[in-house]
Scaffold this active site. Structure first.
Site, PDB file in Angstrom:
ATOM      1  N   LYS A 182       1.658  10.063  -9.174  1.00  0.00           N
ATOM      2  CA  LYS A 182       0.281  10.572  -9.077  1.00  0.00           C
ATOM      3  C   LYS A 182       0.388  11.891  -8.308  1.00  0.00           C
ATOM      4  O   LYS A 182       0.517  11.907  -7.088  1.00  0.00           O
ATOM      5  CB  LYS A 182      -0.536   9.509  -8.363  1.00  0.00           C
ATOM      6  CG  LYS A 182      -1.870   9.769  -7.751  1.00  0.00           C
ATOM      7  CD  LYS A 182      -2.778  10.748  -8.302  1.00  0.00           C
ATOM      8  CE  LYS A 182      -3.845  11.109  -7.295  1.00  0.00           C
ATOM      9  NZ  LYS A 182      -3.867  12.547  -7.068  1.00  0.00           N
ATOM     10  N   GLU A 257       4.462   8.716   4.616  1.00  0.00           N
ATOM     11  CA  GLU A 257       4.828   9.961   5.313  1.00  0.00           C
ATOM     12  C   GLU A 257       3.533  10.710   5.572  1.00  0.00           C
ATOM     13  O   GLU A 257       2.915  11.223   4.639  1.00  0.00           O
ATOM     14  CB  GLU A 257       5.765  10.804   4.448  1.00  0.00           C
ATOM     15  CG  GLU A 257       7.089  10.147   4.133  1.00  0.00           C
ATOM     16  CD  GLU A 257       7.952   9.912   5.355  1.00  0.00           C
ATOM     17  OE1 GLU A 257       7.662  10.498   6.420  1.00  0.00           O
ATOM     18  OE2 GLU A 257       8.897   9.117   5.270  1.00  0.00           O
ATOM     19  N   CYS A 291       3.670  19.291   7.120  1.00  0.00           N
ATOM     20  CA  CYS A 291       3.532  18.199   8.090  1.00  0.00           C
ATOM     21  C   CYS A 291       4.310  18.511   9.356  1.00  0.00           C
ATOM     22  O   CYS A 291       3.993  18.007  10.425  1.00  0.00           O
ATOM     23  CB  CYS A 291       4.035  16.907   7.468  1.00  0.00           C
ATOM     24  SG  CYS A 291       5.648  17.114   6.702  1.00  0.00           S
ATOM     25  N   GLU A 388      -4.560  17.888  13.489  1.00  0.00           N
ATOM     26  CA  GLU A 388      -3.710  18.536  12.491  1.00  0.00           C
ATOM     27  C   GLU A 388      -4.580  19.521  11.712  1.00  0.00           C
ATOM     28  O   GLU A 388      -5.563  19.120  11.082  1.00  0.00           O
ATOM     29  CB  GLU A 388      -3.110  17.504  11.526  1.00  0.00           C
ATOM     30  CG  GLU A 388      -2.176  18.182  10.533  1.00  0.00           C
ATOM     31  CD  GLU A 388      -1.580  17.237   9.513  1.00  0.00           C
ATOM     32  OE1 GLU A 388      -2.313  16.397   8.964  1.00  0.00           O
ATOM     33  OE2 GLU A 388      -0.367  17.361   9.246  1.00  0.00           O
TER      34      GLU A 388
HETATM   35  P1  NAD Z   1      -4.248  13.625   1.048  1.00  0.00           P
HETATM   36  O1  NAD Z   1      -4.058  12.405   1.871  1.00  0.00           O
HETATM   37  O2  NAD Z   1      -5.600  14.166   0.875  1.00  0.00           O
HETATM   38  O3  NAD Z   1      -3.698  13.382  -0.428  1.00  0.00           O
HETATM   39  C1  NAD Z   1      -2.361  13.015  -0.698  1.00  0.00           C
HETATM   40  C2  NAD Z   1      -2.293  12.334  -2.041  1.00  0.00           C
HETATM   41  O4  NAD Z   1      -3.017  11.107  -1.947  1.00  0.00           O
HETATM   42  C3  NAD Z   1      -2.949  13.121  -3.176  1.00  0.00           C
HETATM   43  O5  NAD Z   1      -2.225  12.909  -4.363  1.00  0.00           O
HETATM   44  C4  NAD Z   1      -4.321  12.484  -3.265  1.00  0.00           C
HETATM   45  O6  NAD Z   1      -4.910  12.608  -4.534  1.00  0.00           O
HETATM   46  C5  NAD Z   1      -4.001  11.034  -2.961  1.00  0.00           C
HETATM   47  N1  NAD Z   1      -5.139  10.263  -2.452  1.00  0.00           N
HETATM   48  C6  NAD Z   1      -6.293  10.705  -1.866  1.00  0.00           C
HETATM   49  N2  NAD Z   1      -7.104   9.680  -1.577  1.00  0.00           N
HETATM   50  C7  NAD Z   1      -6.460   8.546  -1.974  1.00  0.00           C
HETATM   51  C8  NAD Z   1      -6.764   7.166  -1.925  1.00  0.00           C
HETATM   52  N3  NAD Z   1      -7.919   6.716  -1.434  1.00  0.00           N
HETATM   53  N4  NAD Z   1      -5.858   6.276  -2.392  1.00  0.00           N
HETATM   54  C9  NAD Z   1      -4.667   6.693  -2.866  1.00  0.00           C
HETATM   55  N5  NAD Z   1      -4.328   7.993  -2.969  1.00  0.00           N
HETATM   56  C10 NAD Z   1      -5.193   8.912  -2.520  1.00  0.00           C
HETATM   57  O7  NAD Z   1      -3.239  14.710   1.644  1.00  0.00           O
HETATM   58  P2  NAD Z   1      -3.019  16.213   1.167  1.00  0.00           P
HETATM   59  O8  NAD Z   1      -4.181  17.007   1.648  1.00  0.00           O
HETATM   60  O9  NAD Z   1      -2.644  16.258  -0.268  1.00  0.00           O
HETATM   61  O10 NAD Z   1      -1.697  16.593   1.985  1.00  0.00           O
HETATM   62  C11 NAD Z   1      -1.735  17.022   3.285  1.00  0.00           C
HETATM   63  C12 NAD Z   1      -1.340  15.915   4.231  1.00  0.00           C
HETATM   64  O11 NAD Z   1      -0.044  15.423   3.881  1.00  0.00           O
HETATM   65  C13 NAD Z   1      -1.214  16.388   5.657  1.00  0.00           C
HETATM   66  O12 NAD Z   1      -1.793  15.443   6.533  1.00  0.00           O
HETATM   67  C14 NAD Z   1       0.287  16.458   5.864  1.00  0.00           C
HETATM   68  O13 NAD Z   1       0.707  16.372   7.193  1.00  0.00           O
HETATM   69  C15 NAD Z   1       0.772  15.327   5.039  1.00  0.00           C
HETATM   70  N6  NAD Z   1       2.190  15.506   4.693  1.00  0.00           N
HETATM   71  C16 NAD Z   1       3.116  14.710   5.295  1.00  0.00           C
HETATM   72  C17 NAD Z   1       4.471  14.889   5.021  1.00  0.00           C
HETATM   73  C18 NAD Z   1       5.528  14.029   5.672  1.00  0.00           C
HETATM   74  O14 NAD Z   1       6.668  14.028   5.207  1.00  0.00           O
HETATM   75  N7  NAD Z   1       5.214  13.292   6.727  1.00  0.00           N
HETATM   76  C19 NAD Z   1       4.873  15.884   4.127  1.00  0.00           C
HETATM   77  C20 NAD Z   1       3.891  16.670   3.530  1.00  0.00           C
HETATM   78  C21 NAD Z   1       2.547  16.477   3.816  1.00  0.00           C
END
Ligand code: NAD
Length: 484
Positions: A182, A257, A291, A388
């Site tokens: 996804k 993550e 992140c 963040e």
């Molecule tokens: P997000 O949580 O908004 O979305 C991430 C993914 O989850 C997307 O594909 C989104 O469509 C999906 N999603 C959203 N709501 C959902 C739900 N209710 N159920 C299942 N899936 C759902 O995050 P983002 O804005 O895409 O990414 C940024 C975040 O990711 C930041 O908090 C960042 O720190 C984190 N991040 C962490 C790492 C790590 O390795 N720890 C790496 C990269 C990004």
């Protein structure tokens, strides 16, 4: 201007539109213009993708394929990524607005290396033979089998979409799982291209499926789906918490993550000249949308004013603009909504009384840009020091002793990564041991590598991506005992 291209799901090896024909628009961050129309997936699309993955996992050609053959396919996929590297750089620059230089230096090499690293594991998933004292007076032979966990849902964010998709896809396939990917609705195009490349590499149709769409529909349906055994998610802590709650009900395996608020600590003896470049990288790579973004810069009070003015000068001089222009040092943020979110954090910091020393310079005429912004006089209690932000915004905070620095660094619910700048090697090791994070970089910023485990403590997540630890997340260990 050409018409935006249309992107469909990939299910059982074929392209499919959404079950109700709906699409959503994806815009190009550096121009604000329409870039693509993407299938807006539904719960029915998720059902079809999970069924395709289950068919391969439960009795398809994939389930019978030996590890060495899976490894050959992963190596072929790495070759194809290498062949198409410039195509991927182009897609990523358009969908993310990031300078092409970053993708050439980081995302493509790391993605290809991750494929090759896990290709090497596919035929080395060995069990153990475990001696015991026998059972009820009879000797036993005990051994373990390492088996794929089943169908894995791989939920990917937008900030490094290709690389993070590879971090999940490569160990899942090496382990023998079938998957449904996804991609993020904000950056779906490179992941779409990756999924299609698996067919050219020779993976049987249905091993790698992809459903486009928004998180609360497609992501949530995958997380709830009884046909999914494992969810590997990278994204925000808020959504990670929802997934953990859902998985608790079904006992799905999860790797989460999540977010970060990384400290970059400059001790009194830090090599200042090298450190400024390193701090800038930690803070501003991918426009601060990582992140591991080192957005809390903790500086020994003796150097505080010098570091604030060096960072402010460096931030003010960064050139923002077209990701394809070789002179561009920083690109646009992913979406208008996200740029608005980052600006509201900046406004809140100003209201809280932080001093903005860089960030007011002019912006490009179009696109979702935010100037690299540095705040001084930041109290550790302010939102700018705790939340963040996921944008190009840094807070510089002074400390008086190493104990203070460690206490400040650990004073957050996020605990993903940290950087430490010092010339004193033994002090560096001692402080690294006291930092409550998953990764510490000394005299540099988070060097990612397929061989090094990546993941957080506390609210930054559960489990690890990369390294043999990631493989463990896609495997079950079964014990077989022969009572002799
Ligand atoms: P997000 O949580 O908004 O979305 C991430 C993914 O989850 C997307 O594909 C989104 O469509 C999906 N999603 C959203 N709501 C959902 C739900 N209710 N159920 C299942 N899936 C759902 O995050 P983002 O804005 O895409 O990414 C940024 C975040 O990711 C930041 O908090 C960042 O720190 C984190 N991040 C962490 C790492 C790590 O390795 N720890 C790496 C990269 C990004």
């Amino acid at each position: 201007m050409s018409a935006p291209q249309t992107y469909q799901h990939l299910i059982a090896g074929t392209s499919r539109e959404a079950s109700d024909g709906a699409v959503f628009d994806k815009f190009e961050p550096s121009t604000g213009q329409p870039l693509a129309q993407v299938a807006a997936g539904t719960a029915r699309d998720v059902d079809a993708a999970v069924a395709a993955a289950r068919a391969q996992f439960d009795g398809g050609e994939w389930r019978r394929m030996p590890g060495a053959a899976r490894g050959r396919l992963l190596n072929r996929l790495a070759d194809l990524l290498e062949r198409d590297a410039e195509r991927f750089v182009d897609i990523l620059a358009r969908e993310q607005g990031r300078p092409v230089m970053e993708m050439r230096l980081l995302d493509l090499p790391l993605s290809i290396d991750t494929m090759r690293y896990f290709a090497g594991w596919a035929d080395k998933l060995e069990g153990r033979q475990i001696p015991t004292g026998g059972f009820m007076g009879k000797p036993t032979l005990n051994y373990t089998l390492r088996e794929p966990v089943g169908v894995a849902a791989l939920i990917v964010p937008w900030n490094a979409p290709l690389m993070i998709a590879c971090w999940k896809l490569a160990p899942a396939l090496a382990a023998g799982c079938a998957v449904v990917i996804k991609p993020s609705e904000d950056a779906p195009l490179a992941v779409d291209a990756l999924a299609r490349l698996t067919l050219e590499a020779g993976f049987p149709p249905g091993v790698v499926n992809l459903v486009h769409g928004v998180g609360p529909v497609v992501g949530a349906s995958l997380v709830k789906h009884p046909g999914v055994d494992k969810v590997s998610f990278t994204g925000s802590t808020a959504v990670g918490r929802l997934i953990a709650q859902e998985a608790a009900a079904s006992f799905k395996r999860v790797t989460l993550e999540l977010g970060g608020k990384a400290p970059q600590i400059l001790l009194e003896d830090a090599p200042l000249e090298d450190a400024i470049g390193g701090l800038m990288m930690g803070l501003f790579v991918d426009q601060g949308q990582t992140c591991a973004a080192g957005s809390r810069i903790l500086v020994h009070r003796r150097h505080y004013d010098d570091v604030v003015s060096a960072l402010a000068g460096a931030a003010r001089s960064l050139k923002l603009g077209d990701p394809f222009d070789p002179a561009t040092q920083m690109g646009a943020l992913i979406s208008e909504r996200h740029a608005g979110r980052v600006k509201s954090h900046i406004d809140a910091a100003l209201r809280d009384g932080a001093r903005m020393v860089a960030g007011t310079e002019p912006l490009p005429a179009q696109g979702y840009f935010v100037r690299p912004t540095i705040f001084a006089d930041v109290a550790p209690t302010m939102g700018i020091a705790r939340d963040e932000i996921f944008g190009p915004v840094g807070a510089v905070i002074p400390f008086d002793s190493e104990e203070d620095a460690v206490a400040l660094a650990n004073d957050t619910n996020y605990a993903l990564s940290a950087s430490l700048w010092t010339k004193n090697v033994s002090k560096a090791h001692q402080i690294a041991a006291h930092l409550r994070v998953g990764a510490v970089a000394i005299n540099g910023w988070s060097p990612l590598d397929a061989r090094l485990p990546w993941g957080g403590f506390k609210d930054s997540g559960v489990g690890r991506d990369l390294s043999s630890k990631a493989l463990d997340g896609y495997l079950e260990e079964k014990v077989v005992t022969v009572i002799m």
